[in-house]
Every structure is written in C-alpha cells, then in structure tokens.
Design a protein around this motif. Structure first.
Motif, PDB file in Angstrom:
ATOM      1  N   UNK A 119      -7.586  13.505 -12.478  1.00  0.00           N
ATOM      2  CA  UNK A 119      -6.757  12.974 -11.391  1.00  0.00           C
ATOM      3  C   UNK A 119      -7.276  13.368 -10.016  1.00  0.00           C
ATOM      4  N   UNK A 120      -8.118  14.384  -9.966  1.00  0.00           N
ATOM      5  CA  UNK A 120      -8.647  14.835  -8.682  1.00  0.00           C
ATOM      6  C   UNK A 120      -7.706  15.738  -7.922  1.00  0.00           C
ATOM      7  N   UNK A 121      -6.733  16.312  -8.593  1.00  0.00           N
ATOM      8  CA  UNK A 121      -5.794  17.219  -7.944  1.00  0.00           C
ATOM      9  C   UNK A 121      -4.682  17.598  -8.893  1.00  0.00           C
ATOM     10  N   UNK A 122      -4.096  18.788  -8.698  1.00  0.00           N
ATOM     11  CA  UNK A 122      -2.982  19.216  -9.532  1.00  0.00           C
ATOM     12  C   UNK A 122      -1.710  18.517  -9.074  1.00  0.00           C
ATOM     13  N   UNK A 123      -0.574  18.932  -9.600  1.00  0.00           N
ATOM     14  CA  UNK A 123       0.682  18.249  -9.271  1.00  0.00           C
ATOM     15  C   UNK A 123       0.969  18.283  -7.774  1.00  0.00           C
ATOM     16  N   UNK A 124       0.935  19.471  -7.178  1.00  0.00           N
ATOM     17  CA  UNK A 124       1.196  19.587  -5.741  1.00  0.00           C
ATOM     18  C   UNK A 124       0.072  18.972  -4.930  1.00  0.00           C
ATOM     19  N   UNK A 125      -1.178  19.179  -5.396  1.00  0.00           N
ATOM     20  CA  UNK A 125      -2.315  18.601  -4.707  1.00  0.00           C
ATOM     21  C   UNK A 125      -2.245  17.089  -4.660  1.00  0.00           C
ATOM     22  N   UNK A 126      -1.755  16.484  -5.727  1.00  0.00           N
ATOM     23  CA  UNK A 126      -1.618  15.031  -5.766  1.00  0.00           C
ATOM     24  C   UNK A 126      -0.581  14.556  -4.753  1.00  0.00           C
ATOM     25  N   UNK A 127       0.521  15.290  -4.648  1.00  0.00           N
ATOM     26  CA  UNK A 127       1.551  14.926  -3.671  1.00  0.00           C
ATOM     27  C   UNK A 127       1.023  15.055  -2.250  1.00  0.00           C
ATOM     28  N   UNK A 128       0.335  16.159  -1.942  1.00  0.00           N
ATOM     29  CA  UNK A 128      -0.079  16.321  -0.544  1.00  0.00           C
ATOM     30  C   UNK A 128      -1.262  15.421  -0.192  1.00  0.00           C
ATOM     31  N   UNK A 129      -2.091  15.087  -1.173  1.00  0.00           N
ATOM     32  CA  UNK A 129      -3.192  14.164  -0.887  1.00  0.00           C
ATOM     33  C   UNK A 129      -2.692  12.716  -0.758  1.00  0.00           C
ATOM     34  N   UNK A 130      -1.606  12.422  -1.445  1.00  0.00           N
ATOM     35  CA  UNK A 130      -0.983  11.114  -1.244  1.00  0.00           C
ATOM     36  C   UNK A 130      -0.491  11.002   0.193  1.00  0.00           C
ATOM     37  N   UNK A 131      -0.001  12.124   0.747  1.00  0.00           N
ATOM     38  CA  UNK A 131       0.437  12.149   2.139  1.00  0.00           C
ATOM     39  C   UNK A 131      -0.694  11.996   3.127  1.00  0.00           C
ATOM     40  N   UNK A 132      -1.946  12.224   2.677  1.00  0.00           N
ATOM     41  CA  UNK A 132      -3.121  12.034   3.534  1.00  0.00           C
ATOM     42  C   UNK A 132      -3.587  10.581   3.553  1.00  0.00           C
ATOM     43  N   UNK A 133      -2.996   9.750   2.670  1.00  0.00           N
ATOM     44  CA  UNK A 133      -3.401   8.360   2.598  1.00  0.00           C
ATOM     45  C   UNK A 133      -4.400   8.070   1.492  1.00  0.00           C
ATOM     46  N   UNK A 134      -4.632   9.037   0.616  1.00  0.00           N
ATOM     47  CA  UNK A 134      -5.577   8.851  -0.483  1.00  0.00           C
ATOM     48  C   UNK A 134      -4.899   8.037  -1.587  1.00  0.00           C
ATOM     49  N   UNK A 135      -5.242   6.771  -1.711  1.00  0.00           N
ATOM     50  CA  UNK A 135      -4.552   5.880  -2.636  1.00  0.00           C
ATOM     51  C   UNK A 135      -4.847   6.222  -4.094  1.00  0.00           C
ATOM     52  N   UNK A 136      -5.979   6.872  -4.359  1.00  0.00           N
ATOM     53  CA  UNK A 136      -6.243   7.340  -5.713  1.00  0.00           C
ATOM     54  C   UNK A 136      -5.201   8.352  -6.164  1.00  0.00           C
ATOM     55  N   UNK A 137      -4.724   9.165  -5.226  1.00  0.00           N
ATOM     56  CA  UNK A 137      -3.669  10.137  -5.545  1.00  0.00           C
ATOM     57  C   UNK A 137      -2.337   9.433  -5.777  1.00  0.00           C
ATOM     58  N   UNK A 138      -2.109   8.306  -5.087  1.00  0.00           N
ATOM     59  CA  UNK A 138      -0.907   7.517  -5.353  1.00  0.00           C
ATOM     60  C   UNK A 138      -0.925   7.009  -6.794  1.00  0.00           C
ATOM     61  N   UNK A 139      -2.088   6.561  -7.239  1.00  0.00           N
ATOM     62  CA  UNK A 139      -2.224   6.061  -8.612  1.00  0.00           C
ATOM     63  C   UNK A 139      -1.992   7.192  -9.611  1.00  0.00           C
ATOM     64  N   UNK A 140      -2.608   8.355  -9.354  1.00  0.00           N
ATOM     65  CA  UNK A 140      -2.426   9.516 -10.226  1.00  0.00           C
ATOM     66  C   UNK A 140      -0.964   9.969 -10.222  1.00  0.00           C
ATOM     67  N   UNK A 141      -0.343   9.905  -9.050  1.00  0.00           N
ATOM     68  CA  UNK A 141       1.048  10.333  -8.920  1.00  0.00           C
ATOM     69  C   UNK A 141       1.976   9.441  -9.739  1.00  0.00           C
ATOM     70  N   UNK A 142       1.727   8.140  -9.728  1.00  0.00           N
ATOM     71  CA  UNK A 142       2.554   7.243 -10.523  1.00  0.00           C
ATOM     72  C   UNK A 142       2.396   7.539 -12.009  1.00  0.00           C
TER      73      UNK A 142
END
Length: 353
Positions: A88-111
């Motif tokens: 996913x390129x990040x842990x649970x919290x990392x995915x949330x905060x990277x989604x806040x940076x605009x990284x759409x890959x993290x949005x996909x991982x978050x879903x």
C-alpha cells in the motif's frame, strides 16, 4: 466528541506529515538501508505514552483492562498487515496522512483498508475473524503474567530508550544540504524546517497520552486507534446506523485534516495519480492491511504504538510480526529483483531461455 476527536486527530496528522513519521518506511529501512532511526523514534513515542498513560491510571483519571491474548490472530494478522503496508505504500496512519497530501494512490489503499476492515468486523468474514481470535491465552498483560509491577517494565524500557538516544546523539552528524529559508519565525518552524524523527516522536507520544482521557470522556475506553474507526466510517455510510459514529471516526478524519493543513502550509500538497499497476497494488495492499489489522486487533498504531505502551503481549508480539511481514514483502519487492538483476548466473539462464 466532534471537537476533541478532530483536534486530537488534526494534531497527529499535522505532526506525522511534517515529521514524515512513516513506520512503513522505518521498518523497511531497518532491513534494506540498515537505518534504525524511525524504529528508535517509535520506541521514544511508546516510552512517553507508557509513562503518561499509566500515571493517569495511577491517579484514577482513566481505566484500562488488557483482557486476554488472542495470540494466533495477532501473529497471523500482524504478519499479513506488515506485507500489506509495503504494497500500500504506507501503514494505516500513513495512508490517512498521505491521502491528506493529495496522493491518490493512498486514497485507493485507504478504500481497500476501510472495505476489508468492515467486511472483517460486520461482513462475510466475521466467522473467520471470530474463529481465529477465539484461540486465546487468559492474560494479555505482561505484568500480570509475570507477577511483577508494570512500573518495573516501564522504567526498564525507559532506561533502554534513553540509552539508545544518548548513543545516537554521540554519532557524528551528517550535514544535510538545505535551501535558503523563505520564511521566518513560527511559519519557518512549522512549515519549512526539517523535523528530527526524535522530536516528532516526542510529540506523537504526547498526543497519544492526550487521546486516552479525550476518548474515554465520550465513553470510548481506548486511546489512539485507526482500524475500527476506519471501518466504522464505511459501516455508517452503508447502514446509516449512528451507533457506528464515535470519537475514533473524528480522530481519523482529523488526521486527514491535519495532514492537509500541514501539506498546504509547506507547499507539499498536490494531487498525484498513480499508474494502473501502482493503483492495483495499493488496493491489494489496503485490503491486506484491513484483513490483518482486524484479525490482530490493531494496526501499527493500535498495537505497535498503543498496546506496546500498555505493556501487553499483544502489542509487542504484534510489533515483531508487523516488522517481519514488512521485511518479507521488502525482500520480494525490493531486494530480490536487484539480486536477480545483478546475478550473472540468472542473467545467463534468462538469455539461454
């Protein structure tokens, strides 16, 4: 609930974004780059939280029960989670905060993470989840198991962490080239200056302490947690049941908000679309994260930061197997391809084929 949850989450998201407090990268770097700084930073955050939370318990401010230890679920789930965070390129919290940076890959991982967490907690995989978690040992508390005061373990751990910090400070400093500051004062410190991992860890530890009384004031008897609140968001959106709305939901939404503020302030926010392969890998990683964290009863924050600080078997065993899962995935994704590429024997065989 809304105000304190968003506030606590926003503080955490801001600190993690500005401090690049990424446990996935930290665990991976331990194996690939032999760089333990982020792992040491995690230990600092654990130590600070442990002292603070058990002090609150001592004074009767909050309550905590370690419960039983679902050892099989923790081992299996944590290992799968470790593999998932690399994909996913990040842990649970990392995915949330990277989604806040605009990284759409993290949005996909978050879903994917939210979806599988919800399926594990209230969907088709509930029987699987419950069956594996039913294999338990009676005591989850290390102190109760050994019959020693928890403060013995806390003080010993703090002493080890202090020793590590002192040793790290004695190492020769490496000059990192930086651009000339464009801002001054508080704006420079908050949005431009490079944050040391240990400074970020101190702030994360303090926020983790703050989370306990704020959460328990709303009836949620826990501290920081990412997996269940992430699942609760999707469960609420699907069912409309307000029972799923709790302090944890506003915590994770606050992480997103705090990261967005930090990224905008530091000019790091921009939408980045991954290629198809990365998007698919991120989604698979997110699903593995959701499956593993739900099974283990926590992610790298819930188990690796919080339950370790509470001196439980669940926390420390989970942290070990998250790291092992991360190293396993890192070997097959990063190390093995390079080894095969450099090996003349492999290259010769490829040419012959």
């Amino acid at each position: 609930m809304i105000v304190t949850g968003l506030l606590c989450g926003a503080l955490l998201g801001f600190v993690m974004q500005r401090g690049r407090f990424c446990l996935t990268g930290g665990f991976r770097d331990m194996y690939i780059a032999k760089d333990n700084r982020m792992f040491y930073a995690l230990l600092i955050a654990i130590a600070i939280q442990s002292v603070g939370v058990f002090s609150l318990i001592q004074f009767g401010v909050i309550e905590f029960s370690a419960g039983s230890f679902p050892w099989l679920a923790v081992i299996l789930g944590s290992f799968v989670f470790g593999i998932g965070i690399v994909l996913a390129g990040g842990c649970a919290t990392g995915t949330w905060y990277r989604a806040g940076e605009g990284l759409l890959g993290s949005w996909i991982a978050l879903f994917g993470y939210m979806f599988m967490s919800a399926v594990m907690k209230s969907g088709l995989l509930v029987p699987v989840n419950q069956s594996i978690q039913s294999v338990q040992l009676p005591s989850n508390s290390i102190a109760e198991t050994t019959g020693l005061s928890v403060w013995i373990y806390i003080l010993l751990f703090v002493a080890i962490v202090v020793g590590i910090v002192i040793k790290q400070q004695k190492k020769p400093k490496i000059a990192i080239p930086t651009m000339k500051p464009k801002r001054t004062g508080l704006a420079h410190l908050l949005f431009e200056k490079r944050w040391h991992p240990f400074f970020s860890a101190i702030l994360v530890g303090l926020i983790a302490i703050l989370a306990w009384p704020l959460s328990e004031a709303t009836g949620r008897m826990s501290g920081l947690g990412i997996t269940t609140p992430s699942a609760n968001i999707l469960q609420y959106l699907v069912t409309g049941d307000r029972l799923f709305v709790n302090w944890g939901i506003f915590l994770v939404l606050g992480i997103f908000l705090g990261s967005f503020i930090a990224a905008k302030g530091s000019n790091e926010f921009r939408f980045r679309m991954p290629d198809a392969k990365t998007g698919i890998t991120s989604f698979i990683g997110g699903n593995l994260m959701g499956f593993g964290a739900s099974l283990a009863g926590g992610c790298s924050i819930g188990n690796g930061l919080v339950m370790t600080a509470m001196m439980t078997w669940q926390g420390w065993v989970s942290l070990l197997f998250i790291i092992l899962g991360t190293w396993t995935a890192s070997y097959f994704i990063f190390v093995r391809p390079k080894v095969r590429k450099k090996s003349p024997t492999v290259q010769t065989k490829i040419n012959m084929d």
